[in-house]
Write a protein that holds these residues in place. Structure first.
Motif, short mmCIF file in Angstrom:
data_model
loop_
_atom_site.label_atom_id
_atom_site.label_comp_id
_atom_site.label_asym_id
_atom_site.label_seq_id
_atom_site.Cartn_x
_atom_site.Cartn_y
_atom_site.Cartn_z
N GLN A 125 -4.29 3.24 1.20
CA GLN A 125 -4.00 2.14 0.28
C GLN A 125 -5.24 1.30 -0.02
O GLN A 125 -5.40 0.81 -1.14
CB GLN A 125 -2.89 1.27 0.85
CG GLN A 125 -1.57 2.02 0.94
CD GLN A 125 -0.49 1.24 1.66
OE1 GLN A 125 -0.69 0.12 2.07
NE2 GLN A 125 0.66 1.86 1.81
N PRO A 131 -2.56 -3.19 -5.92
CA PRO A 131 -2.31 -4.50 -5.31
C PRO A 131 -1.18 -4.43 -4.29
O PRO A 131 -0.20 -3.70 -4.47
CB PRO A 131 -1.90 -5.38 -6.50
CG PRO A 131 -2.42 -4.66 -7.71
CD PRO A 131 -2.41 -3.20 -7.36
N ALA A 132 -1.30 -5.19 -3.21
CA ALA A 132 -0.33 -5.16 -2.11
C ALA A 132 1.09 -5.40 -2.58
O ALA A 132 2.03 -4.77 -2.08
CB ALA A 132 -0.70 -6.19 -1.04
N GLU A 133 1.29 -6.25 -3.58
CA GLU A 133 2.66 -6.54 -4.04
C GLU A 133 3.30 -5.35 -4.75
O GLU A 133 4.51 -5.30 -4.92
CB GLU A 133 2.69 -7.78 -4.93
CG GLU A 133 1.92 -7.66 -6.23
CD GLU A 133 0.44 -8.05 -6.11
OE1 GLU A 133 -0.22 -8.12 -7.15
OE2 GLU A 133 -0.05 -8.28 -4.99
N LEU A 134 2.52 -4.36 -5.15
CA LEU A 134 3.07 -3.17 -5.81
C LEU A 134 3.30 -2.01 -4.86
O LEU A 134 3.77 -0.96 -5.26
CB LEU A 134 2.14 -2.71 -6.94
CG LEU A 134 1.99 -3.66 -8.12
CD1 LEU A 134 1.04 -3.07 -9.15
CD2 LEU A 134 3.34 -3.95 -8.75
N ALA A 136 5.44 -1.73 -2.38
CA ALA A 136 6.84 -1.50 -2.02
C ALA A 136 7.35 -0.35 -2.87
O ALA A 136 7.11 -0.29 -4.08
CB ALA A 136 7.67 -2.76 -2.25
N GLN A 139 9.11 -0.92 -6.38
CA GLN A 139 8.19 -1.45 -7.38
C GLN A 139 7.21 -0.38 -7.83
O GLN A 139 6.88 -0.28 -8.99
CB GLN A 139 7.43 -2.64 -6.80
CG GLN A 139 8.30 -3.85 -6.59
CD GLN A 139 7.53 -4.96 -5.89
OE1 GLN A 139 6.55 -4.72 -5.21
NE2 GLN A 139 8.01 -6.18 -6.05
#
Length: 152
Positions: A125, A131-134, A136, A139
């Motif tokens: 990663q 980006p970390a928020e994507l 999951a 998402q």
């Protein structure tokens, strides 16, 4: 679930029942057609060389509706497979035919062996630029990757 956990569950079981992630049970006349050792040697998208080894069980069903696999028979099959699997307490991966061959993890809930979903993931990663928020899973599935977007 590892081999030792399966042996322990089978030692105390009165029947061998497998349940799919959607809650349905495999037909009682299923067969264990293969127990094997799967070695995977690969490079992740960040260039890191990796190895994974699992015990692989293949479940199958045929028209022999009177077939039933007793826990003691399954334990015997596991003992025979030690020639191939060795003595390492490997994680178990299960294959079962659906629209295509499905690959599952395995858990035991005290009564049933539960086939659990397996998912793909980016193992590098930090190298992908996502980006970390994507990261999951839901998402990531909706966001998708685009050519030249820097994802795996």
């Amino acid at each position: 679930m590892n081999i030792s956990e399966m042996k322990q569950a089978l030692a105390n079981a009165t029947a061998v029942k497998f349940r799919l992630p959607d809650g349905t049970h495999l037909p009682a006349h299923f067969h264990v057609t293969e127990l094997g050792l799967v070695n995977k040697h690969f490079i992740d998208c960040g260039g890191v060389e990796r190895r994974e080894t699992v015990a692989n069980f293949q479940l199958w069903e045929a028209g022999d509706y009177d077939h039933r696999l007793a826990p003691q028979k399954f334990l015997h099959i596991l003992q025979l497979s030690e020639r191939i699997l060795g003595s390492e307490d490997l994680a178990i991966e299960v294959e079962y035919q659906q629209a295509t061959i499905g690959k599952f993890g395995l858990e035991f809930d005290g009564t049933d062996f539960v086939l659990t979903p397996k998912h793909t993931a980016c193992l590098a990663q930090d190298a992908c630029g996502i980006p970390a928020e994507l990261l999951a899973l839901p998402q990531l599935q909706t966001a998708g990757c685009t050519p030249g977007g820097g994802c795996c």
